[in-house]
Design an enzyme around this catalytic site. Structure first.
Site, PDB file in Angstrom:
ATOM      1  N   GLY A 223       0.843  -1.194   0.000  1.00 27.46           N
ATOM      2  CA  GLY A 223       0.000   0.000   0.000  1.00 27.46           C
ATOM      3  C   GLY A 223       0.874   1.239   0.000  1.00 27.46           C
ATOM      4  O   GLY A 223       2.051   1.198  -0.389  1.00 27.46           O
ATOM      5  N   SER A 224       0.317   2.326   0.462  1.00 25.88           N
ATOM      6  CA  SER A 224       1.041   3.595   0.400  1.00 25.88           C
ATOM      7  C   SER A 224       2.088   3.685   1.520  1.00 25.88           C
ATOM      8  O   SER A 224       1.974   3.013   2.553  1.00 25.88           O
ATOM      9  CB  SER A 224       0.052   4.750   0.535  1.00 25.88           C
ATOM     10  OG  SER A 224      -0.585   4.666   1.788  1.00 25.88           O
ATOM     11  N   THR A 225       3.056   4.534   1.305  1.00 24.63           N
ATOM     12  CA  THR A 225       4.101   4.741   2.319  1.00 24.63           C
ATOM     13  C   THR A 225       3.484   5.286   3.603  1.00 24.63           C
ATOM     14  O   THR A 225       3.871   4.889   4.709  1.00 24.63           O
ATOM     15  CB  THR A 225       5.180   5.687   1.767  1.00 24.63           C
ATOM     16  OG1 THR A 225       5.825   5.014   0.670  1.00 24.63           O
ATOM     17  CG2 THR A 225       6.223   6.055   2.809  1.00 24.63           C
ATOM     18  N   GLY A 228       1.936   2.506   5.372  1.00 25.85           N
ATOM     19  CA  GLY A 228       3.033   1.621   5.775  1.00 25.85           C
ATOM     20  C   GLY A 228       3.679   2.062   7.081  1.00 25.85           C
ATOM     21  O   GLY A 228       4.058   1.231   7.911  1.00 25.85           O
ATOM     22  N   CYS A 279       2.585   1.013  -8.566  1.00 26.83           N
ATOM     23  CA  CYS A 279       3.693   1.445  -7.724  1.00 26.83           C
ATOM     24  C   CYS A 279       4.958   1.658  -8.544  1.00 26.83           C
ATOM     25  O   CYS A 279       5.729   2.575  -8.287  1.00 26.83           O
ATOM     26  CB  CYS A 279       3.946   0.402  -6.630  1.00 26.83           C
ATOM     27  SG  CYS A 279       4.193  -1.264  -7.257  1.00 26.83           S
ATOM     28  N   GLU A 378       3.856  11.228  -5.599  1.00 22.32           N
ATOM     29  CA  GLU A 378       3.361  10.087  -6.383  1.00 22.32           C
ATOM     30  C   GLU A 378       1.889  10.345  -6.735  1.00 22.32           C
ATOM     31  O   GLU A 378       1.011  10.155  -5.891  1.00 22.32           O
ATOM     32  CB  GLU A 378       3.458   8.823  -5.520  1.00 22.32           C
ATOM     33  CG  GLU A 378       3.036   7.569  -6.224  1.00 22.32           C
ATOM     34  CD  GLU A 378       2.942   6.340  -5.304  1.00 22.32           C
ATOM     35  OE1 GLU A 378       2.590   6.479  -4.124  1.00 22.32           O
ATOM     36  OE2 GLU A 378       3.204   5.237  -5.802  1.00 22.32           O
TER      37      GLU A 378
HETATM   38  P1  NAD Z   1      -3.439   2.341   1.097  1.00 19.26           P
HETATM   39  O1  NAD Z   1      -2.190   2.438   1.885  1.00 19.26           O
HETATM   40  O2  NAD Z   1      -4.446   3.414   1.220  1.00 19.26           O
HETATM   41  O3  NAD Z   1      -4.216   0.986   1.429  1.00 19.26           O
HETATM   42  C1  NAD Z   1      -3.595  -0.272   1.323  1.00 19.26           C
HETATM   43  C2  NAD Z   1      -4.313  -1.257   2.231  1.00 19.26           C
HETATM   44  O4  NAD Z   1      -4.108  -0.878   3.597  1.00 19.26           O
HETATM   45  C3  NAD Z   1      -5.828  -1.317   2.045  1.00 19.26           C
HETATM   46  O5  NAD Z   1      -6.232  -2.673   2.135  1.00 19.26           O
HETATM   47  C4  NAD Z   1      -6.348  -0.499   3.230  1.00 19.26           C
HETATM   48  O6  NAD Z   1      -7.646  -0.875   3.627  1.00 19.26           O
HETATM   49  C5  NAD Z   1      -5.343  -0.854   4.302  1.00 19.26           C
HETATM   50  N1  NAD Z   1      -5.217   0.130   5.381  1.00 19.26           N
HETATM   51  C6  NAD Z   1      -5.584   1.420   5.405  1.00 19.26           C
HETATM   52  N2  NAD Z   1      -5.249   1.989   6.589  1.00 19.26           N
HETATM   53  C7  NAD Z   1      -4.642   1.034   7.315  1.00 19.26           C
HETATM   54  C8  NAD Z   1      -4.040   0.998   8.607  1.00 19.26           C
HETATM   55  N3  NAD Z   1      -3.981   2.092   9.388  1.00 19.26           N
HETATM   56  N4  NAD Z   1      -3.490  -0.150   9.037  1.00 19.26           N
HETATM   57  C9  NAD Z   1      -3.493  -1.249   8.245  1.00 19.26           C
HETATM   58  N5  NAD Z   1      -4.052  -1.286   7.018  1.00 19.26           N
HETATM   59  C10 NAD Z   1      -4.617  -0.157   6.560  1.00 19.26           C
HETATM   60  O7  NAD Z   1      -2.956   2.153  -0.413  1.00 19.26           O
HETATM   61  P2  NAD Z   1      -3.848   2.097  -1.735  1.00 19.26           P
HETATM   62  O8  NAD Z   1      -4.342   3.484  -2.027  1.00 19.26           O
HETATM   63  O9  NAD Z   1      -4.820   0.963  -1.642  1.00 19.26           O
HETATM   64  O10 NAD Z   1      -2.748   1.681  -2.833  1.00 19.26           O
HETATM   65  C11 NAD Z   1      -1.961   2.607  -3.497  1.00 19.26           C
HETATM   66  C12 NAD Z   1      -0.584   2.704  -2.896  1.00 19.26           C
HETATM   67  O11 NAD Z   1       0.008   1.411  -2.833  1.00 19.26           O
HETATM   68  C13 NAD Z   1       0.385   3.542  -3.709  1.00 19.26           C
HETATM   69  O12 NAD Z   1       1.163   4.361  -2.865  1.00 19.26           O
HETATM   70  C14 NAD Z   1       1.276   2.518  -4.383  1.00 19.26           C
HETATM   71  O13 NAD Z   1       2.535   2.992  -4.784  1.00 19.26           O
HETATM   72  C15 NAD Z   1       1.330   1.452  -3.354  1.00 19.26           C
HETATM   73  N6  NAD Z   1       1.660   0.156  -3.961  1.00 19.26           N
HETATM   74  C16 NAD Z   1       2.896  -0.385  -3.700  1.00 19.26           C
HETATM   75  C17 NAD Z   1       3.264  -1.578  -4.297  1.00 19.26           C
HETATM   76  C18 NAD Z   1       4.603  -2.205  -4.028  1.00 19.26           C
HETATM   77  O14 NAD Z   1       4.765  -3.391  -4.280  1.00 19.26           O
HETATM   78  N7  NAD Z   1       5.581  -1.487  -3.512  1.00 19.26           N
HETATM   79  C19 NAD Z   1       2.368  -2.225  -5.148  1.00 19.26           C
HETATM   80  C20 NAD Z   1       1.128  -1.653  -5.375  1.00 19.26           C
HETATM   81  C21 NAD Z   1       0.785  -0.455  -4.767  1.00 19.26           C
END
Ligand code: NAD
Length: 480
Positions: A223-225, A228, A279, A378
């Site tokens: 997910g997003s940094t 993360g 990503c 991003e």
């Molecule tokens: P996001 O971080 O908003 O959500 C990712 C997941 O985390 C979702 O399932 C969400 O419900 C969950 N989530 C949200 N808040 C949380 C918390 N506090 N604790 C635990 N889980 C929580 O990301 P997104 O908008 O779904 O995806 C886009 C982002 O993901 C972009 O920044 C992209 O670059 C990144 N991404 C990275 C990779 C990689 O392999 N490095 C691959 C795909 C996407």
């Protein structure tokens, strides 16, 4: 075979499970609600974790050959229903057929390939007096949290190595794209013992519950940094293992010796694959000043003549919509920021907000300032800054001047120069004269704030294990 068109339920301890309330799922090409999914209660979440905990003792004791065979069979089962999963993926995520095919068949291929991997014991010392081995034991219950851009593939990247390693899994899809994951886990119940793979749907709260739960031993997160960082700090409470695959701001560096027309389609797809909701999309395109105009014009021509944005369900569509309204608004903000700061658009630039779905035109920003938001951040949407460079050391410094370090690419005919530049880029994957080549046998992960740990390869498999050193004094307990 299962019905992928209706009845989207959670899987908890092998049982199809509804909840007391539901959440809507939208088709981003029409903004219509296409399904309702259960909104998991805290009690159901606890039941999912408990069932994975219960299943762990027998699953981890199952011979690895059996676990590998089951994971490979999951790949076959997905392939047998690939057409239905592709259609479902397009409906919930928006991606056109080519992207859906890549993701569904890729997921099946990954399951089968990861099923060939194992981590045999390593003998460190073995002589008349002592034996020392290092072995890899499964971590326990894994909480897998995935985003909405590649909902099925990124779930499989976690499920496959976790199950092969002997872990059990609670999967949490993105609230925006839960359908393929719910259905894949439902399908998997045909051959998995109850509790080995659970899937729960709901909002972001579920993710927070997972990272805080003492009985989940590892969080595998993509997910997003920003999210993360929350995952990492919450996981710290119980010293949970984490693998974090986070955001990126991948640079591509184009050398002066390229043929603009030949390289333009490759650069286009480097940046706009999956409608740039990727990503690893190229998010900054550094073009040598001597070929800048030619490459920019070749990209504009390619976009104007070859690229159709539309509903992914239509055959001639190359790029679909933005996946959800939250992301659509974020991308709109980058368009507005470019306009407010007087950046020039080489193509695109105007979003038609009256469109049926969350559509955004492919947009190139013509040489904005290096410190502009569109270069530093991003956008995760189809808007790409083109930037000029002239000095090699300077472009390398600019490429590395970011908190991110996920991927990068370098393009040119002078292979020495391409390799010299590539070797100085701070990123987990550096592609030279190609891009987005992934493999189950190739480590994938981010440097800097793009992540921690890796997925795929034996290094990725190892992340689902504890290493354990065992030493034996062969003289027995009594002899000195
Ligand atoms: P996001 O971080 O908003 O959500 C990712 C997941 O985390 C979702 O399932 C969400 O419900 C969950 N989530 C949200 N808040 C949380 C918390 N506090 N604790 C635990 N889980 C929580 O990301 P997104 O908008 O779904 O995806 C886009 C982002 O993901 C972009 O920044 C992209 O670059 C990144 N991404 C990275 C990779 C990689 O392999 N490095 C691959 C795909 C996407």
């Amino acid at each position: 075979m299962i019905d992928t068109n209706s009845n989207y339920l959670m899987t908890i301890n092998g049982q199809a499970t509804a909840s007391t309330s539901t959440k809507p799922v939208y088709n981003p090409a029409t903004k219509q609600v296409i399904a309702e999914v259960p909104d998991c209660t805290n009690e159901q979440f606890e039941a999912a974790v408990a069932s994975s905990r219960n299943a762990f003792s027998s699953w981890s004791a199952t011979p690895i050959e059996e676990r590998q065979a089951i994971v490979a069979r999951l790949g076959d089962m997905l392939e047998e229903q690939a057409g239905e999963f592709m259609a479902l993926l397009t409906r919930e995520q928006g991606k056109p057929a080519a992207g859906a095919e890549w993701e569904v068949y890729g997921s099946a291929a990954w399951l089968k390939a990861i099923a060939t991997q194992s981590l045999p014991e390593e003998v460190i010392e073995d002589n008349d007096e002592r034996k020392v081995i290092t072995r890899y034991t499964p971590l326990g219950v894994v909480g897998a949290i995935v985003p909405w851009n590649f909902p099925l593939l990124l779930a499989v990247w976690k499920i496959a190595p976790a199950l092969v390693a002997g872990c059990t899994v609670v999967l949490k899809p993105s609230p925006y794209t839960p359908l393929c994951d719910l259905k894949f886990v439902e399908l998997a119940q045909q051959i998995l013992p109850p509790g080995v793979l659970n899937c729960i749907s709901g909002g972001d709260d579920l993710g927070r519950w997972m990272t805080a739960h003492p009985d989940i031993n590892k969080i595998a997160f993509t997910g997003s940094t920003e999210t993360g960082r929350h995952v990492m700090s919450s996981a710290g409470e119980h010293v949970k293992r984490v693998t974090l695959e986070l955001g990126g701001n991948d640079p591509a560096i184009v050398l002066p010796d390229v043929d603009a027309k030949a390289v333009a389609p490759k650069l286009f797809w480097a940046a706009f694959q999956n409608n740039a909701q990727f990503c690893n999309a190229t998010k900054r395109l550094y073009i040598h000043e001597s070929v800048y105009d030619e490459v920019r014009d070749a990209l504009v021509e390619f976009i104007n003549t070859e690229v159709k944005v539309g509903n992914g369900a239509k055959e001639d569509t190359d790029l679909g919509p933005i996946q959800n309204s939250m992301q659509y608004e974020k991308v709109q903000m980058y368009f507005a920021d470019c306009k407010n700061n007087g950046h020039k658009f080489a193509v695109g630039g105007e979003i038609d907000t009256s469109a049926e779905g969350w559509f955004v035109p492919v947009t190139l920003v013509d040489n904005p300032a290096e410190d502009s938001r569109i270069v530093r951040e991003e956008p995760f949407g189809p808007i790409l800054p083109l930037l000029k460079w002239s000095d090699e050391a300077d472009v390398i410094a600019r490429a590395n001047d970011t908190i991110y370090g996920l991927g990068a690419s370098v393009w040119g005919e002078d292979l020495d120069a391409v390799q010299r530049i590539g070797s100085q880029i701070e990123a987990g994957t550096v592609w030279l004269n190609e891009v987005h080549q992934y493999s189950p046998f190739q480590a994938f992960g981010g440097h800097k704030q793009s992540g921690l740990g890796c997925e795929n390869s034996l290094h990725g498999l190892m992340e689902y294990t504890n290493w354990q050193t065992i030493t034996l004094n062969k003289k027995g307990a009594n002899q000195s």
